[in-house]
Design a protein around this motif. Sequence first.
Motif, PDB file in Angstrom:
ATOM      1  N   ILE A 174       0.830  -1.204   0.000  1.00 16.33           N
ATOM      2  CA  ILE A 174       0.000   0.000   0.000  1.00 16.33           C
ATOM      3  C   ILE A 174       0.869   1.261   0.000  1.00 16.33           C
ATOM      4  O   ILE A 174       0.590   2.232  -0.714  1.00 16.33           O
ATOM      5  CB  ILE A 174      -0.942   0.006   1.225  1.00 16.33           C
ATOM      6  N   ASP A 175       1.929   1.275   0.779  1.00 15.50           N
ATOM      7  CA  ASP A 175       2.775   2.471   0.884  1.00 15.50           C
ATOM      8  C   ASP A 175       3.513   2.766  -0.418  1.00 15.50           C
ATOM      9  O   ASP A 175       3.991   3.890  -0.625  1.00 15.50           O
ATOM     10  CB  ASP A 175       3.785   2.309   2.027  1.00 15.50           C
ATOM     11  N   SER A 176       3.633   1.777  -1.298  1.00 17.87           N
ATOM     12  CA  SER A 176       4.417   1.965  -2.522  1.00 17.87           C
ATOM     13  C   SER A 176       3.562   2.390  -3.715  1.00 17.87           C
ATOM     14  O   SER A 176       4.092   2.630  -4.798  1.00 17.87           O
ATOM     15  CB  SER A 176       5.159   0.666  -2.875  1.00 17.87           C
ATOM     16  N   ILE A 177       2.262   2.478  -3.542  1.00 15.22           N
ATOM     17  CA  ILE A 177       1.381   2.797  -4.677  1.00 15.22           C
ATOM     18  C   ILE A 177       0.682   4.131  -4.438  1.00 15.22           C
ATOM     19  O   ILE A 177       0.184   4.395  -3.341  1.00 15.22           O
ATOM     20  CB  ILE A 177       0.351   1.659  -4.907  1.00 15.22           C
ATOM     21  N   GLU A 178       0.695   4.984  -5.457  1.00 10.96           N
ATOM     22  CA  GLU A 178       0.034   6.282  -5.369  1.00 10.96           C
ATOM     23  C   GLU A 178      -1.093   6.416  -6.386  1.00 10.96           C
ATOM     24  O   GLU A 178      -1.961   7.260  -6.231  1.00 10.96           O
ATOM     25  CB  GLU A 178       1.052   7.417  -5.607  1.00 10.96           C
ATOM     26  N   SER A 179      -1.062   5.604  -7.430  1.00  7.80           N
ATOM     27  CA  SER A 179      -2.074   5.702  -8.477  1.00  7.80           C
ATOM     28  C   SER A 179      -2.244   4.347  -9.149  1.00  7.80           C
ATOM     29  O   SER A 179      -1.423   3.447  -8.987  1.00  7.80           O
ATOM     30  CB  SER A 179      -1.682   6.761  -9.516  1.00  7.80           C
ATOM     31  N   VAL A 180      -3.311   4.237  -9.914  1.00  7.46           N
ATOM     32  CA  VAL A 180      -3.571   3.022 -10.684  1.00  7.46           C
ATOM     33  C   VAL A 180      -4.103   3.463 -12.040  1.00  7.46           C
ATOM     34  O   VAL A 180      -4.825   4.463 -12.157  1.00  7.46           O
ATOM     35  CB  VAL A 180      -4.586   2.110  -9.953  1.00  7.46           C
ATOM     36  N   TYR A 181      -3.709   2.745 -13.097  1.00  6.73           N
ATOM     37  CA  TYR A 181      -4.138   3.074 -14.445  1.00  6.73           C
ATOM     38  C   TYR A 181      -5.401   2.303 -14.815  1.00  6.73           C
ATOM     39  O   TYR A 181      -5.696   1.250 -14.247  1.00  6.73           O
ATOM     40  CB  TYR A 181      -3.044   2.724 -15.457  1.00  6.73           C
ATOM     41  N   THR A 182      -6.123   2.842 -15.786  1.00  9.04           N
ATOM     42  CA  THR A 182      -7.190   2.063 -16.409  1.00  9.04           C
ATOM     43  C   THR A 182      -6.554   1.162 -17.466  1.00  9.04           C
ATOM     44  O   THR A 182      -5.394   1.342 -17.845  1.00  9.04           O
ATOM     45  CB  THR A 182      -8.231   2.966 -17.096  1.00  9.04           C
ATOM     46  N   ARG A 183      -7.306   0.213 -17.931  1.00  6.78           N
ATOM     47  CA  ARG A 183      -6.841  -0.576 -19.070  1.00  6.78           C
ATOM     48  C   ARG A 183      -6.800   0.330 -20.305  1.00  6.78           C
ATOM     49  O   ARG A 183      -7.515   1.329 -20.377  1.00  6.78           O
ATOM     50  CB  ARG A 183      -7.755  -1.778 -19.319  1.00  6.78           C
ATOM     51  N   ILE A 194     -18.688  11.153 -25.786  1.00  3.29           N
ATOM     52  CA  ILE A 194     -18.350   9.763 -25.485  1.00  3.29           C
ATOM     53  C   ILE A 194     -18.606   9.482 -24.010  1.00  3.29           C
ATOM     54  O   ILE A 194     -18.453  10.361 -23.153  1.00  3.29           O
ATOM     55  CB  ILE A 194     -16.879   9.434 -25.833  1.00  3.29           C
ATOM     56  N   GLU A 195     -18.992   8.258 -23.729  1.00  2.00           N
ATOM     57  CA  GLU A 195     -19.155   7.802 -22.350  1.00  2.00           C
ATOM     58  C   GLU A 195     -19.143   6.280 -22.337  1.00  2.00           C
ATOM     59  O   GLU A 195     -19.439   5.629 -23.339  1.00  2.00           O
ATOM     60  CB  GLU A 195     -20.448   8.329 -21.723  1.00  2.00           C
ATOM     61  N   GLY A 196     -18.764   5.733 -21.201  1.00  3.12           N
ATOM     62  CA  GLY A 196     -18.693   4.286 -21.082  1.00  3.12           C
ATOM     63  C   GLY A 196     -18.014   3.893 -19.789  1.00  3.12           C
ATOM     64  O   GLY A 196     -17.820   4.716 -18.882  1.00  3.12           O
ATOM     65  N   SER A 197     -17.638   2.629 -19.712  1.00  2.00           N
ATOM     66  CA  SER A 197     -16.987   2.092 -18.520  1.00  2.00           C
ATOM     67  C   SER A 197     -15.701   1.400 -18.940  1.00  2.00           C
ATOM     68  O   SER A 197     -15.641   0.771 -19.998  1.00  2.00           O
ATOM     69  CB  SER A 197     -17.922   1.097 -17.817  1.00  2.00           C
ATOM     70  N   VAL A 198     -14.672   1.524 -18.112  1.00  2.00           N
ATOM     71  CA  VAL A 198     -13.391   0.889 -18.396  1.00  2.00           C
ATOM     72  C   VAL A 198     -12.864   0.272 -17.105  1.00  2.00           C
ATOM     73  O   VAL A 198     -13.006   0.852 -16.021  1.00  2.00           O
ATOM     74  CB  VAL A 198     -12.379   1.905 -18.980  1.00  2.00           C
ATOM     75  N   GLU A 199     -12.290  -0.915 -17.215  1.00  2.00           N
ATOM     76  CA  GLU A 199     -11.767  -1.612 -16.038  1.00  2.00           C
ATOM     77  C   GLU A 199     -10.421  -1.035 -15.616  1.00  2.00           C
ATOM     78  O   GLU A 199      -9.679  -0.471 -16.427  1.00  2.00           O
ATOM     79  CB  GLU A 199     -11.621  -3.107 -16.329  1.00  2.00           C
ATOM     80  N   LEU A 200     -10.108  -1.204 -14.347  1.00  2.00           N
ATOM     81  CA  LEU A 200      -8.798  -0.826 -13.844  1.00  2.00           C
ATOM     82  C   LEU A 200      -7.779  -1.897 -14.237  1.00  2.00           C
ATOM     83  O   LEU A 200      -8.103  -3.075 -14.313  1.00  2.00           O
ATOM     84  CB  LEU A 200      -8.830  -0.683 -12.320  1.00  2.00           C
ATOM     85  N   ASP A 201      -6.552  -1.452 -14.500  1.00  2.00           N
ATOM     86  CA  ASP A 201      -5.478  -2.388 -14.818  1.00  2.00           C
ATOM     87  C   ASP A 201      -4.775  -2.764 -13.516  1.00  2.00           C
ATOM     88  O   ASP A 201      -3.984  -1.989 -12.981  1.00  2.00           O
ATOM     89  CB  ASP A 201      -4.495  -1.741 -15.801  1.00  2.00           C
ATOM     90  N   THR A 202      -5.077  -3.952 -13.013  1.00  2.00           N
ATOM     91  CA  THR A 202      -4.515  -4.397 -11.738  1.00  2.00           C
ATOM     92  C   THR A 202      -3.371  -5.387 -11.941  1.00  2.00           C
ATOM     93  O   THR A 202      -3.037  -6.134 -11.025  1.00  2.00           O
ATOM     94  CB  THR A 202      -5.615  -5.039 -10.875  1.00  2.00           C
ATOM     95  N   THR A 203      -2.773  -5.373 -13.133  1.00  2.00           N
ATOM     96  CA  THR A 203      -1.663  -6.281 -13.417  1.00  2.00           C
ATOM     97  C   THR A 203      -0.529  -6.069 -12.410  1.00  2.00           C
ATOM     98  O   THR A 203      -0.082  -4.934 -12.190  1.00  2.00           O
ATOM     99  CB  THR A 203      -1.120  -6.047 -14.842  1.00  2.00           C
ATOM    100  N   GLY A 204      -0.085  -7.140 -11.784  1.00  2.00           N
ATOM    101  CA  GLY A 204       1.002  -7.050 -10.808  1.00  2.00           C
ATOM    102  C   GLY A 204       0.562  -6.540  -9.446  1.00  2.00           C
ATOM    103  O   GLY A 204       1.399  -6.335  -8.568  1.00  2.00           O
TER     104      GLY A 204
END
Length: 313
Positions: A174-183, A194-204
Amino acid sequence: MPKRPTFKKSSLKTFSFFLFFSAVIWVLVQFSKTYTQVIEIPVIYENIPLDKSLSEERPDHVDLQMQDNAFNIFYYKVFNPVLSIDLSQATETPNNLVYILENHLSQIEEQLKINFEKSRIIQDEILIPFQYKKEKVVEVIPRIEVNYAVGFSAENPVQLEPDSVKVSGPQAVIDSIESVYTRELSLRKVNSNIEGSVELDTTGLGMLSFYTNSVNYSQKVEKFTEGSAEISVEVINVPAGLNLAYFPKTVVVYYQVNLQLFDEVDTSDFRVICDYEKVKQGEDYMIAQVEEKPDFITNVRLNERRIQFVIKR
């Protein structure tokens, strides 16, 4: 010299057949007998509470005592079934989640395809050690590429809702992560909102639990047109007493603007400068840059960035 005994081929085939038949009968008899055997059934854990992290020392199997014929026992040894443990149905103690197996016998029977009249699970309950996770809210960064149709664009970048998500996990992670990208998402020839839904990229990031696994995106897309303005070049940071001549004196600024705001663009809203202090030794040119512009225009560029100069003596 006495003759060696000979066997007819037909006799050898008959003997082999009865030998094989006898062996098959023996195997069938042995396999039809009732045996008692303890088999390790692997377990997997589902619906783990988001605020908890399971210990690496958690049980990885339960012991199933089977009293059955060898055929069924052999089947369970070869095609070892897996038991899914739903931790949302476990009770909690200060250091463990407690899953009482007797309370879920019908579910276990259905999963393992066994009959508890002939079999039983040796353990009464499963104790799963856990630690509480640390929680944190992190920013979501979009990886959404928008390619607009000719004549269309957007004033604002793609918006996310929510633009941050709560995650939980071991403190070191937790202390090493500040952000997460979408796919990654690519949209082509866009000519409307435009509008829609996109999943988070939780790789690794498998050690983390995400309270939200996807976000919504949107962007207002409008009809745009290209405009241009001829702007005088202003040179700044010229040393006192230095007589500087430069060319060209003006440059053309190209830009995109919302068609509805085209008439609101005024040349007085632009400022193009060259900073003499940034000239490197031996160079005879300055780099022009747009210092000021209307906030509602985009894709600003110059027809000429190199401004030649000479120093008059």
